[in-house]
Design an enzyme around this catalytic site. Structure first.
Site, PDB file in Angstrom:
ATOM      1  N   THR A  38       0.868  -1.152   0.000  1.00 28.89           N
ATOM      2  CA  THR A  38       0.000   0.000   0.000  1.00 28.89           C
ATOM      3  C   THR A  38       0.912   1.210   0.000  1.00 28.89           C
ATOM      4  OG1 THR A  38      -1.546  -1.273   1.249  1.00 28.89           O
ATOM      5  CG2 THR A  38      -1.742   1.097   1.483  1.00 28.89           C
ATOM      6  N   ASP A  71      -8.572  -9.322   1.656  1.00 27.88           N
ATOM      7  CA  ASP A  71      -8.940  -8.543   2.848  1.00 27.88           C
ATOM      8  C   ASP A  71     -10.317  -8.946   3.399  1.00 27.88           C
ATOM      9  OD1 ASP A  71      -6.683  -7.072   3.333  1.00 27.88           O
ATOM     10  OD2 ASP A  71      -7.369  -5.261   2.318  1.00 27.88           O
ATOM     11  N   SER A  85      -7.643  -1.696   6.741  1.00 24.83           N
ATOM     12  CA  SER A  85      -7.014  -1.080   7.920  1.00 24.83           C
ATOM     13  C   SER A  85      -6.435   0.288   7.580  1.00 24.83           C
ATOM     14  CB  SER A  85      -5.876  -1.966   8.432  1.00 24.83           C
ATOM     15  OG  SER A  85      -6.351  -3.235   8.747  1.00 24.83           O
TER      16      SER A  85
HETATM   17  O1  DON Z   1      -6.736  -2.284   3.065  1.00 23.22           O
HETATM   18  C1  DON Z   1      -5.927  -2.853   3.776  1.00 23.22           C
HETATM   19  O2  DON Z   1      -5.957  -2.820   4.991  1.00 23.22           O
HETATM   20  C2  DON Z   1      -4.796  -3.608   3.120  1.00 23.22           C
HETATM   21  N1  DON Z   1      -5.187  -4.023   1.811  1.00 23.22           N
HETATM   22  C3  DON Z   1      -3.583  -2.738   3.109  1.00 23.22           C
HETATM   23  C4  DON Z   1      -2.409  -3.433   2.495  1.00 23.22           C
HETATM   24  C5  DON Z   1      -1.115  -2.874   2.902  1.00 23.22           C
HETATM   25  O3  DON Z   1      -1.017  -1.929   3.618  1.00 23.22           O
HETATM   26  C6  DON Z   1       0.061  -3.609   2.407  1.00 23.22           C
HETATM   27  N2  DON Z   1       1.256  -2.922   2.759  1.00 23.22           N
HETATM   28  N3  DON Z   1       2.169  -3.265   3.326  1.00 23.22           N
END
Ligand code: DON
Length: 572
Positions: A381, A423, A453
């Site tokens: 992310t 997720d 998150s």
């Molecule tokens: O929306 C979420 O919580 C996850 N898909 C976020 C993924 C994420 O932060 C990956 N990074 N390290």
């Protein structure tokens, strides 16, 4: 009377040892923060890559505002940071306008219409994690393009053409690969090759210093510039994407693109001492979870705690585990499940949750459950923060979930698709890739958004803009954001200093305190173990990667660009 109660409550909770420490003590933390970060007077962009920050800043130098800068920064990240920057994913944006009004935009991915609750279970009813993380079936309907077009249309000042041209040029002329980027590509090259099934832009050998030109992406962007976001969600581009994804085992149909909608939602807002914290509400768990943790912490006196000492870690751990237990049970897409936000954030409820905290020993996660609430039925992310010369602030976290998302690259359009379907809670009680346990509130359903998150957050202090912040890191995002706010508020650090500090994390299950590999001594871990905490400190482990801005009382903007990545702040 209130003061006395507050004093009593604070000190009784922590215990007698702590009373002795606190009587007659002066606050030990410095009174004015040291500014270690990049500073600017008018405007700033902090993002995962310098090219993206530069494009965002140049938009503001040309008279654009934060929303124009968001549009350009997000697309530039899709070019130079394919690890997480995207057209094939989604995100959340929290904003605060110069007049103090706030709002948020949900452009999270959505489950395709052919998705169903058990789609990731094998014949024996077990979660087939490969299917929810790699390849066509892992992909949720992308929201990024609709999201940035919606934000720019509502608040932006410049034309889409003026914003897209420099990004198209960047994709055509290319960007220079960093060491970190080359290392990551090497790590994922084989799985990208296997998933995509062919040699593509990102599967050839790429070394630090190489220039990457993404001509397919430049062409996609040119079409979006000339035809608008409809070109992505309708017609032959949507046809192409659904056919391609289906050929790779997915179920997304072209109608799913057509039906995708973004939502303007009320953000979650709560008070913490003299701070007002505005963050993302469901389908992200970020704002509620952060509010619960901070609500549980507020009664304790931080003046007497040393940063990252054992008692401090205990307090954070106990509040975090209690909040994540609720996350797992209550939270999901608000268009599908009813979420008792007010009760989850109520001080009485949070105080009662913390009542079982005993500073002498760990509370076992198996003894922590969600609720009960009266009346309630039951890597990768990226984050960027922007402040513009008009006084608007925006906080955006965007993702394709894992590193390079589903590992499925679209050679014709020039980007990776997400693996956001992981997720969801594929099977209640079994962990997803972040070890998060979900319940039926986050079960898969057609058209539903998976619980996130991501915690894009804006903090005001006595009514004035103070911080814009957020992070990647899956389940650790919420606790990362928490620690930055605590570092600055209670320990009087500047933003860069706060971001540089080592971080820890607890998420209820697994019942483990995770520590970054650097910055925590073994004797601290030993003292926690003696109280019954389980700890883990893996080699090379980092927690979160924050890109934040602090507006000091002088009006100066100070960046916190995380040294854990290639993150860069630029301002004027
Ligand atoms: O929306 C979420 O919580 C996850 N898909 C976020 C993924 C994420 O932060 C990956 N990074 N390290």
């Amino acid at each position: 009377m209130l003061m006395i109660l507050r004093f009593f409550k604070r000190h009784v909770k922590i215990g007698a040892m702590f009373i002795l420490l606190s009587l007659g003590c002066q606050p030990k933390h410095p009174l004015s923060p040291i500014l270690l970060g990049v500073t600017a007077e008018n405007a700033m962009v902090v993002s995962a890559r310098k090219e993206a920050s530069a494009i965002g800043l140049s938009v503001m130098a040309r008279g654009g505002n934060a929303f124009d800068a968001m549009f350009a920064t997000e697309l530039a990240l899709a070019v130079v940071y394919p690890y997480a920057g995207n057209l094939g994913g989604g995100g959340f944006m929290v904003y605060r306008l110069a007049d103090g009004s706030t709002g948020s935009l949900d452009y999270r991915e959505m489950a395709p219409s052919a998705a169903h609750r058990d789609m990731f279970l094998d014949r024996s009813g077990n979660h087939d994690t490969a299917k929810s993380t790699v390849g066509g079936l892992a992909i949720g309907v992308p929201g990024t393009i609709k999201g940035i077009f919606a934000a720019q249309k509502k608040f932006g000042l410049l034309s889409v053409e003026a914003l897209m041209n420099p990004v198209i040029e960047l994709a055509e002329k290319g960007y220079v690969v960093t060491q970190k980027q080359s290392d990551r590509l090497a790590q994922y090259r084989e799985i990208i090759r296997q998933t995509t099934g062919t040699q593509t832009l990102y599967t050839r050998d790429i070394n630090p210093g190489d220039t990457i030109k993404n001509l397919a992406l430049a062409q996609t962007l040119r079409r979006l510039r000339d035809q608008g976001q409809e070109a992505f969600y309708q017609g032959d581009m949507a046809e192409h994407m659904s056919t391609y994804i289906q050929a790779k085992g997915g179920v997304i149909q072209s109608e799913d693109f057509e039906h995708y909608k973004v939502h303007w939602r009320d953000p979650v807002s709560f008070q913490y001492e003299d701070l007002t914290i505005t963050s993302m509400g469901p389908p992200s768990s970020g704002g509620i979870c952060l509010g619960q943790i901070m609500g549980m912490l507020e009664p304790y006196d931080f003046d007497d705690l040393d940063h990252n000492n054992a008692l401090y870690i205990q307090l954070l751990t106990e509040a975090e585990r209690r909040a994540y237990a609720d996350r797992s049970h209550f939270l999901g897409d608000p268009d599908f499940v009813s979420i008792p936000t007010e009760q989850l954030l109520s001080r009485a409820y949070l105080e009662q949750k913390m009542a079982s905290f005993d500073p002498k020993r760990a509370t076992a996660s198996e003894h922590i459950a969600h609720g009960p609430l009266i009346g309630h039925e039951s890597d990768e992310t990226t984050h960027y923060s922007i402040v513009d010369p008009f006084g608007n602030a925006i906080s955006v976290t965007t993702t394709i979930n894992g590193a390079y998302g589903s590992k499925l690259f679209d050679p014709e359009l020039g980007f990776f698709y997400n693996n956001e379907m992981d997720d969801f809670s594929a099977k209640p009680g079994t962990p997803n890739m972040f070890g998060l346990i979900g319940g039926t509130a986050n079960a898969i359903a057609p058209g539903k958004r998976m619980l996130s998150s991501m915690t894009p957050t804006i903090v005001t202090k006595q009514g004035e803009l103070w911080q814009v912040l957020g992070s990647p890191g899956g389940s650790t995002i919420i606790t990362t954001v928490l620690q930055i706010i605590l570092n600055t508020h209670h320990f009087n650090m500047g933003m860069q200093q706060a971001v540089n500090q080592p971080r820890m994390h607890h998420q209820w299950l697994p019942d483990l305190i995770q520590f970054e590999s650097e910055g925590f001594e073994q004797k601290l871990l030993d003292s926690l173990e003696q109280k019954g905490y389980k700890t883990i400190q893996k080699e090379y482990q980092i927690i979160g990667k924050v890109d934040a801005i602090m507006r000091h009382s002088t009006g100066i903007l100070e960046a916190g660009a995380d040294p854990r990545g290639d993150d860069t702040a630029l301002g004027f």
